[in-house]
Structures are given as structure tokens and as C-alpha cells.
Design an enzyme around this catalytic site. Structure first.
Site, PDB file in Angstrom:
ATOM      1  N   LYS A 250     -70.552  -8.327  20.220  1.00 31.80           N
ATOM      2  CA  LYS A 250     -69.971  -7.159  20.905  1.00 31.80           C
ATOM      3  C   LYS A 250     -69.719  -6.083  19.853  1.00 31.80           C
ATOM      4  CE  LYS A 250     -66.437  -5.765  24.239  1.00 31.80           C
ATOM      5  NZ  LYS A 250     -66.247  -4.440  23.711  1.00 31.80           N
TER       6      LYS A 250
ATOM      7  N   ARG B 158     -71.095   3.384  24.134  1.00 24.09           N
ATOM      8  CA  ARG B 158     -72.227   2.948  24.949  1.00 24.09           C
ATOM      9  C   ARG B 158     -73.177   4.120  25.145  1.00 24.09           C
ATOM     10  NH1 ARG B 158     -71.528  -1.188  29.609  1.00 24.09           N
ATOM     11  NH2 ARG B 158     -73.624  -1.337  30.448  1.00 24.09           N
TER      12      ARG B 158
ATOM     13  N   ARG C 297     -71.159   6.345  28.762  1.00 23.92           N
ATOM     14  CA  ARG C 297     -70.667   5.379  29.727  1.00 23.92           C
ATOM     15  C   ARG C 297     -70.137   6.071  30.988  1.00 23.92           C
ATOM     16  NH1 ARG C 297     -66.822   0.692  28.552  1.00 23.92           N
ATOM     17  NH2 ARG C 297     -65.610   0.669  30.437  1.00 23.92           N
TER      18      ARG C 297
ATOM     19  N   GLU D 286     -75.440   0.141  22.291  1.00 23.20           N
ATOM     20  CA  GLU D 286     -74.177   0.634  21.734  1.00 23.20           C
ATOM     21  C   GLU D 286     -74.517   1.346  20.433  1.00 23.20           C
ATOM     22  OE1 GLU D 286     -71.393   0.025  23.493  1.00 23.20           O
ATOM     23  OE2 GLU D 286     -69.719   0.163  22.099  1.00 23.20           O
TER      24      GLU D 286
ATOM     25  N   PHE E  77     -79.309  -3.431  24.023  1.00 25.89           N
ATOM     26  CA  PHE E  77     -79.118  -4.755  24.647  1.00 25.89           C
ATOM     27  C   PHE E  77     -79.705  -4.891  26.047  1.00 25.89           C
ATOM     28  CE2 PHE E  77     -74.896  -2.541  24.824  1.00 25.89           C
ATOM     29  CZ  PHE E  77     -74.850  -2.287  26.189  1.00 25.89           C
TER      30      PHE E  77
ATOM     31  N   ARG F 107     -67.943  -4.219  37.696  1.00 26.83           N
ATOM     32  CA  ARG F 107     -67.356  -5.083  36.684  1.00 26.83           C
ATOM     33  C   ARG F 107     -67.357  -6.494  37.272  1.00 26.83           C
ATOM     34  NH1 ARG F 107     -64.336  -4.116  32.280  1.00 26.83           N
ATOM     35  NH2 ARG F 107     -63.746  -1.984  32.802  1.00 26.83           N
TER      36      ARG F 107
ATOM     37  N   LYS G  48     -66.630 -10.574  28.375  1.00 27.06           N
ATOM     38  CA  LYS G  48     -66.352 -10.271  26.965  1.00 27.06           C
ATOM     39  C   LYS G  48     -65.317 -11.268  26.473  1.00 27.06           C
ATOM     40  CE  LYS G  48     -63.530  -6.493  28.737  1.00 27.06           C
ATOM     41  NZ  LYS G  48     -63.169  -5.115  28.790  1.00 27.06           N
TER      42      LYS G  48
HETATM   43  P1  AMP Z   1     -64.882  -2.932  27.185  1.00 22.29           P
HETATM   44  O1  AMP Z   1     -65.077  -1.492  26.789  1.00 22.29           O
HETATM   45  O2  AMP Z   1     -63.832  -3.629  26.403  1.00 22.29           O
HETATM   46  O3  AMP Z   1     -64.783  -3.107  28.686  1.00 22.29           O
HETATM   47  O4  AMP Z   1     -66.213  -3.732  26.786  1.00 22.29           O
HETATM   48  C1  AMP Z   1     -67.439  -3.482  27.354  1.00 22.29           C
HETATM   49  C2  AMP Z   1     -68.224  -2.536  26.454  1.00 22.29           C
HETATM   50  O5  AMP Z   1     -68.674  -3.220  25.279  1.00 22.29           O
HETATM   51  C3  AMP Z   1     -69.518  -2.064  27.068  1.00 22.29           C
HETATM   52  O6  AMP Z   1     -69.291  -0.983  27.942  1.00 22.29           O
HETATM   53  C4  AMP Z   1     -70.337  -1.646  25.865  1.00 22.29           C
HETATM   54  O7  AMP Z   1     -70.048  -0.297  25.549  1.00 22.29           O
HETATM   55  C5  AMP Z   1     -69.773  -2.494  24.740  1.00 22.29           C
HETATM   56  N1  AMP Z   1     -70.726  -3.467  24.153  1.00 22.29           N
HETATM   57  C6  AMP Z   1     -70.799  -3.756  22.845  1.00 22.29           C
HETATM   58  N2  AMP Z   1     -71.720  -4.675  22.604  1.00 22.29           N
HETATM   59  C7  AMP Z   1     -72.294  -4.987  23.794  1.00 22.29           C
HETATM   60  C8  AMP Z   1     -73.323  -5.893  24.189  1.00 22.29           C
HETATM   61  N3  AMP Z   1     -73.954  -6.675  23.327  1.00 22.29           N
HETATM   62  N4  AMP Z   1     -73.626  -5.962  25.518  1.00 22.29           N
HETATM   63  C9  AMP Z   1     -72.981  -5.171  26.416  1.00 22.29           C
HETATM   64  N5  AMP Z   1     -72.002  -4.305  26.097  1.00 22.29           N
HETATM   65  C10 AMP Z   1     -71.658  -4.209  24.799  1.00 22.29           C
END
Ligand code: AMP
Length: 597
Positions: A259, A264, A279, A309, A349, A426, A432
Site C-alpha cells: 500500500k 491516487r 481520486r 498511486e 495497480f 467501498r 487495507k
Molecule cells: P485509504 O485512503 O486509506 O482508504 O486507502 C485506499 C487508498 O490506498 C487508495 O485509494 C489508493 O489511493 C491507495 N493505494 C496505495 N496502494 C494501493 C494499491 N496497491 N492498490 C490500491 N490502492 C492503493
């Protein structure tokens, strides 16, 4: 449709918070719109004039709107400001001051004076022309056009025009509610909303979906599909707090990826022209000329959409740089200079469109294989580090490797036959798993600043404590979750004071709070906050009506600002009541289990 009719509808919407009632009110008015009007009406109702990815924003500074009101009302600026301070809301102030003016001018108006009754389209066109004014003297032209407009329309119309131009419409109508109302207006039932939503998630353009619905019906809406240069609403992830939970979610096998903590980016390419979307579906191409160049150097094919990303990268030390670096690249000026200072790398990705067709229905393995066909890895463009696993030991090993390599955690992705790309959702096809979730007494949340208290001592003259809220997706409202006062540097407090002072507003019905606040703000600024534990609270309204005692809510204990302002999430995309409730119930189950051991 007359703009006045739409304003009467907005006025009714303002008077209720009940979602079903709001859908009814809105759909009753939408029924009267023509197919030429419905797209623009949909945008106006969300306080916009174009979809986000078009990049034409109205958003006049409040001081300009005040100048326009001063001219239109014939009062002094001082008196306008005094009324504004008393009333608190620019729309209401305009309505009041212009009403006074209309009444007094009525005394001198003759019978021949023609009443100005603009159509919705006429108002939209005027607002669009204000938004597009640029160059020397454009501020003055904007003020004069706006002033001319509000002095001719009815006071109720001025109320909403002023709110729209300043980005303060706040009817409590989110895109979700609008889609229900559209569904009801055309098909007689809210139930067809999912068809409208599916189309919206594929093109991020509510005006296009609404126009298609009115002109060609639901069946054609069902056929709206992905198109290069029309952003797709991004797929999001749920969180898990252990490798057991991760593997269980995916029936024993899963793909894992690092991650990356960056921004994004959705990359659209056609005829070797590149566009980048955030995003939030905003066009960010101009901010990242280097990324566009890297993509052109890495492509093996043309006409595709991929996602990844973008992170700040130290090529000498071969390591990713913390988020603060990339956040400095989000700017409109001085781009060339920052490009030299902060080099970037993109980790791709996913692939969403290729060979002339959408890949959204393809499964994860197929999409990933398309990604490899489309792009060749280069120094600057890489694929996200990935592996397939079938045991918790493998997950733990990959997770710890990610942490050791300085990444914030890992993503688990379903490799099922049906692991489609769920645009705008979602779901649990992606999860995650971050370092902060492991110890479940530490977690991070993206919350919106709703209000503040002035500080004391060293913090005097600035805001010292902030009231934060999460988003209730079902009701389209913000609910309070915590007050935070720690984790801020002096510089951060200074800049919060500056940013927030221009967002001061009255508390409106989309903020559900039983707490008072010295100052309320437009819910626009999203911050990341970590906390120790979620507890039941009689003060906070998050998850009220979801717990055994419906009066109780949930609150975050020992909150701390992590130093991160979350710019790539709109206030409607922040941590939701549902997420907090899930974390709370997980936390409670764990405590129950450990008590029983
Ligand atoms: P969060 O912002 O905490 O909801 O985490 C999701 C975000 O992680 C996604 O919207 C992406 O921007 C980011 N991200 C980072 N690495 C990845 C990955 N390998 N696959 C998908 N999303 C990723």
C-alpha cells in the site's frame, strides 16, 4: 422551468432533514424539467455548474460576493457586513437586504416595469459565463455581472444564486439523494437508483446521466459505459485488522500488494494524449507534466485507462518519500520548480479500459494481465509490488516486509472469478491492512472540521480545539465524533486559522451535533486523526440510533492530529459512520474474547 420554481424547491428542502421527504420534494420538481434542463438542474442542485473533471469552478471569494451585494442593495459595505455578521449566512443576508430594496423600490415602480422571470437555463448560462471570466479586470467583471443579476431577480432567487457562486449551497442534497430523486421523478420509484448510480460511477458526470435518463430512458442509462477521458469513480477498500480476517474475507486465497502512501491517479490515454484524474475525479493533468511524460515513455499500447498511486521518490537512495513531499506537488503555480525538487514515481495497480472495451467486469487476474500488456516498466513507472498467497503466514511475511520497506501496509485483493472493479464502491473485494490497525487500540480516521474553540495562552487568537465529524452516508449528514486539540505545531495552528476563517458559516441542518461550538465552518477541510479507542458517548452523535441505547453515540478517545490534511478526499468520502461502527464492534468483540480467555 423557471429558476424561481427551483428556488422554491430548494427552500422546502432546507426545511426538512428527513431523507424520504427530501427525495419527494426534489423529485416533484425534477418531474417538471425538460431533458435539456435536467442536466444543468442536477449540477446546480449539487452547487456546481460543471462536473468536477471539467475543471471550471465558480467558487467566488466571499469578499467579491459581498461587493456585488453592496452594489445591488445600494447599502454601504459596512452595513452589509454588519447584517452578514448578525445573520451569519450570505444567502439569507442577500435575500433580506434585497427584499428591503424591492419593497422600497415598489413605491416608485410603475405598472409598466417588467418583471424579470428567468428560466433555469438562463441562470445557468450567466453563472457559467461568470465562471469563465478570466484575465485582467475579470474580478470586477464578475462582481458587476453578479450584482446586475441579483438586483434583477426575486430575493429568494438571489439567496440561492449567492450561495451557489460561493460554494455554500448546502441543501443537504448529496449525489446519492439526487440520484434517488431522479429515479423517482422518471420511473416513479427510488428503487431504480442503482441503475443511475452504476452509470454515474462509470462516467462521473451526473448531468450526462440525467440527460440520458430524460431523453432516452432507463434502458439507455444502463448502457452508459466507460470512455477514455471520462473519469471512472474509484474503487475503495474496507479495512481489516488481522491476517486471519484478511484471508477469511477471500475464502483462503488472495492477492496482496504494497500500500503506497501517495496520491491516487487514474491515467487516461488516447492518441498519445494523456489525462490524469484524482481520486475525486478532478483533472490534475496540468499539475503533473512529469507523470504524463513518464507514461508516454512506458506505454506499449494506446487508448486505455490504468490506475495507480503516485509517490514522491528518492531515486538516489531508492526509497519512497513520506506523503508530505507529494502533497507539495499539488499546486497550480510554480510547477516546474517543484518538479525538480520533488521527483515522482508511479506504482500502477489496475487496468480499467483496453482494446476498445471496459475491463470493469473482468476479474482481478485478467485486469492485472492487461496492465502488463499496456505498460512496460521503466525507472519512473512500476507495477505495484504484488504476490498471491494462501495462508496467514504468507500474509504476515508480506506485511512485515512492506513495513520494513517503509510502506504503510498492504492491500488484500480478491482473486475470485467475480472480482470485478466495483467503481465508486467501498466493498470487501479490496481490503487495507495497515500498521495502525494491528494494535486495534490505535487507528486513523479522515474527519472533517465542523467547528472550533478559540485557544488560550500560547494559542490565544487562534483556534485551539477542533470539533470533528464523520459522514453519515445514509442520511447525507455529518455527525460529530471527537474534539481534537493535540498534534498541532504552531505553524499548523496558524495556517488552520487562516484557512478556516474564510470558511466560517452558520451551523446548518447537515451537521448533527448536540455540542455547541464557538465557531462553525463550512465542512470542507478533511484531516487525519489517530485515536486510542472508540467509546460510547452521550455527547457525540456518530452512530446515534445504531446502538442499543438510541440516544448514545460513539466518540474517539485521545485523538491526535497526524499532521496530514487529506486533500484528495471530498468531505463526503471521509470515514463513514458505518466504518466507525464496524471498527467499534470489532473492538468490542476482541475485548469480549480476551475477557473470556
Ligand atoms: P485509504 O485512503 O486509506 O482508504 O486507502 C485506499 C487508498 O490506498 C487508495 O485509494 C489508493 O489511493 C491507495 N493505494 C496505495 N496502494 C494501493 C494499491 N496497491 N492498490 C490500491 N490502492 C492503493
Amino acid at each position: 422551468m423557471l429558476f424561481y420554481e427551483l428556488c422554491k424547491c430548494y427552500n422546502l428542502l432546507e426545511k426538512t432533514r428527513k431523507k424520504l421527504e427530501m427525495v419527494d420534494i426534489l423529485s416533484n420538481t425534477l418531474k417538471n424539467a425538460s431533458s435539456k434542463e435536467i442536466g444543468k438542474i442536477s449540477l446546480l442542485t449539487l452547487g456546481k455548474i460543471h462536473p468536477d473533471f471539467i475543471g471550471i469552478e465558480l467558487m467566488l471569494a466571499e469578499r467579491m460576493a459581498i461587493k456585488a451585494l453592496t452594489m445591488a442593495s445600494g447599502r454601504s459595505e459596512k452595513s452589509v457586513l454588519k447584517y452578514l455578521e448578525e445573520i451569519g449566512d450570505l444567502g439569507e443576508t442577500s435575500q433580506k437586504l434585497l427584499k428591503g430594496k424591492t419593497q422600497s423600490s415598489l413605491l416608485v415602480f410603475t405598472q409598466q416595469e417588467e418583471k424579470y422571470e428567468p428560466e433555469v437555463l438562463e441562470i445557468w448560462n450567466l453563472l457559467d459565463s461568470i465562471a469563465k471570466m478570466s484575465g485582467d479586470g475579470s474580478s470586477d467583471r464578475k462582481i458587476r455581472t453578479l450584482s446586475g443579476l441579483i438586483s434583477r431577480v426575486q430575493p429568494l432567487e438571489a439567496r440561492y444564486i449567492m450561495r451557489i457562486v460561493c460554494g455554500q449551497l448546502r441543501l443537504g442534497v448529496a449525489t446519492q439523494l439526487l440520484m434517488e430523486a431522479l429515479s423517482k421523478a422518471v420511473t416513479g420509484s427510488r428503487e431504480n437508483k442503482h441503475i443511475i448510480e452504476r452509470a454515474y460511477n462509470r462516467c462521473a458526470d451526473i448531468s450526462k446521466v440525467a440527460e440520458t435518463l430524460y431523453e432516452e430512458g432507463l434502458e439507455t442509462v444502463q448502457k452508459i459505459d466507460v470512455q477514455v477521458f471520462n473519469p471512472i469513480k474509484v474503487m475503495l477498500a474496507q479495512r481489516v485488522s488481522s491476517s486471519d480476517e484478511l484471508i477469511e474475507r477471500f475464502g483462503g486465497k488472495s492477492a496482496l500488494e504494497y500500500k503506497y502512501d501517495g496520491l491516487r491517479v487514474q491515467v487516461h490515454v488516447k492518441d498519445r494524449k494523456v489525462k490524469l484524474f484524482s481520486r475525486r475525479s478532478e483533472d490534475i493533468t496540468n499539475q503533473f507534466p512529469d507523470v504524463c511524460k513518464y507514461i508516454l515513455e512506458a506505454l506499449k499500447e494506446d487508448n486505455f485507462i490504468v490506475e495507480g498511486e503516485v509517490v514522491a521518490y528518492d531515486y538516489e537512495k531508492d526509497k519512497i518519500l513520506p506523503f508530505q513531499h507529494i502533497s507539495q506537488r499539488k499546486r497550480k503555480h510554480n510547477i516546474e520548480q517543484k518538479m525538480m525538487e520533488i521527483p515522482l514515481r508511479v506504482f500502477l495497480f489496475d487496468a480499467l479500459f483496453f482494446n476498445g472495451k471496459s475491463l470493469l467486469e473482468s476479474n482481478y487476474i485478467e485486469r492485472r494481465s492487461s496492465l502488463h500488456q499496456i505498460i512496460e516498466e521503466t525507472k519512473n513507472i512500476q507495477f505495484s509490488h504484488q504476490t498471491l498467497v494462501s495462508s496467514t503466514d504468507e500474509i504476515e511475511a508480506f506485511f512485515h516486509q512492506a513495513l520494513e520497506d517503509n510502506y504503510e501496509g498492504i492491500m488484500g485483493k480478491s482473486i475470485d472469478e467475480n472480482s470485478s472493479y466495483q467503481a465508486g464502491t467501498r466493498g470487501f473485494s479490496w481490503v487495507k491492512y495497515k500498521a495502525d490497525y494491528v494494535d486495534n487500540l490505535s487507528d486513523s480516521f479522515d474527519l472533517v472540521i465542523l467547528g472550533a474553540e478559540y485557544g488560550k495562552g500560547k494559542r490565544a487568537g487562534k483556534y485551539g480545539t477542533f470539533l470533528l465529524g464523520c459522514f453519515d452516508i445514509d442520511e447525507g449528514v455529518y455527525r460529530t465524533f471527537t474534539r481534537v486539540a493535540t498534534g498541532f505545531s504552531d505553524d499548523e495552528l496558524d495556517s488552520f486559522y487562516t484557512i478556516l476563517s474564510s470558511l466560517k458559516a452558520d451551523k446548518t441542518k447537515d451537521v448533527i451535533s448536540s455540542l455547541n461550538s464557538s465557531v462553525w465552518f463550512e465542512p470542507k477541510i478533511v484531516v487525519e486523526v489517530s485515536g486510542a479507542e472508540i467509546t460510547v458517548s452521550q455527547k457525540h452523535t456518530c452512530a446515534q440510533n445504531h446502538l442499543e441505547n438510541p440516544q448514545n453515540g460513539l466518540a474517539l478517545r485521545f485523538p491526535r492530529f497526524t499532521g496530514r490534511i487529506v486533500e484528495d478526499k471530498s468531505p463526503e468520502e471521509i470515514t463513514s459512520v458505518e466504518e466507525i461502527l464496524t471498527i467499534y464492534l470489532n473492538q468490542r468483540n476482541k475485548i469480549d474474547v480476551s475477557n473470556n480467555v
